[in-house]
Design a protein around this motif. Sequence first.
Motif, PDB file in Angstrom:
ATOM      1  N   THR A   9       0.830  -1.207   0.000  1.00 56.63           N
ATOM      2  CA  THR A   9       0.000   0.000   0.000  1.00 56.63           C
ATOM      3  C   THR A   9       0.863   1.255   0.000  1.00 56.63           C
ATOM      4  O   THR A   9       0.628   2.200  -0.777  1.00 56.63           O
ATOM      5  CB  THR A   9      -0.922   0.001   1.230  1.00 56.63           C
ATOM      6  N   GLN A  37       2.898   1.709  -3.344  1.00 56.90           N
ATOM      7  CA  GLN A  37       2.087   2.207  -4.448  1.00 56.90           C
ATOM      8  C   GLN A  37       1.843   3.704  -4.324  1.00 56.90           C
ATOM      9  O   GLN A  37       1.884   4.443  -5.307  1.00 56.90           O
ATOM     10  CB  GLN A  37       0.772   1.434  -4.518  1.00 56.90           C
ATOM     11  N   GLU A  38       1.602   4.183  -3.105  1.00 58.89           N
ATOM     12  CA  GLU A  38       1.392   5.616  -2.895  1.00 58.89           C
ATOM     13  C   GLU A  38       2.682   6.385  -3.195  1.00 58.89           C
ATOM     14  O   GLU A  38       2.660   7.445  -3.826  1.00 58.89           O
ATOM     15  CB  GLU A  38       0.945   5.878  -1.465  1.00 58.89           C
ATOM     16  N   ARG A  78       3.242   6.700  -6.862  1.00 61.92           N
ATOM     17  CA  ARG A  78       2.353   7.706  -7.453  1.00 61.92           C
ATOM     18  C   ARG A  78       2.947   9.110  -7.285  1.00 61.92           C
ATOM     19  O   ARG A  78       2.721   9.992  -8.106  1.00 61.92           O
ATOM     20  CB  ARG A  78       0.966   7.640  -6.817  1.00 61.92           C
ATOM     21  N   GLN A  79       3.734   9.280  -6.202  1.00 68.55           N
ATOM     22  CA  GLN A  79       4.422  10.554  -5.974  1.00 68.55           C
ATOM     23  C   GLN A  79       5.791  10.594  -6.671  1.00 68.55           C
ATOM     24  O   GLN A  79       6.547  11.544  -6.503  1.00 68.55           O
ATOM     25  CB  GLN A  79       4.621  10.762  -4.460  1.00 68.55           C
TER      26      GLN A  79
END
Length: 220
Positions: free
Chosen positions: A26, A29-30, A33-34
């Motif tokens: 989790t 993945q975040e 994305r950044q």
Amino acid sequence: MAITLNSFSATVEKVVGKRPKDVFHTILQEGLRQEIIPARTKKARQYYRGFGAMSLESSRDTIIKNKDRVAKLPTIGKMYFFQYYPKMIKELPYHDRLPMIFPIDTINNGILGINLHYLPLQPRAALMDALYTLSSDNTYDDKTRLRINYQILKVASKFSMFKPCVKKYLFNHLQSPLYEVRSYEWDIALFLPVEMFAIGTAAPSSGIAGIAQKDSLDRI
């Protein structure tokens, strides 16, 4: 060869798949994305450590239920979580039932490892930063490990905080498989609030972790 964001994202997706299987997935993945690739810069290390620190204690359940992390045997210099019940449990002042360790040597029927839970967060981060200098490569993929042993740690002052973290773990007292943490997840694991310090056979308590960590600082 330099690691690009696209190539690293593809590596993670190959491991994770389309759906996160635990707290590491989790957060990774975040972070991606950044556009933050783990481990390679101070900013990236701080980012993933901060995300780990904000995770819930319940995140430990996602780790120990992820069968994809199970390792048959430990490898020196890789990171593992596992559930543990010590042999001399009534004689120990306290113990961690969910160690987070880098194995540094093998012993008869077990391993010698440094359990980073025995340090408060900031000294823990400082030790981890020093340990990164022992990385086998700078790709930080599934094969990356620390080139580590007791003698290497003992002779360099930058590793001095490792001493109170050295613990013996017997295979026949493991209460779970070994769950591997890949090198690009080390910083997430570092600050996860999942340690389970306890005294004797009593239930774990966060207050005991504070006592253990203070004792460690007194020994350095």
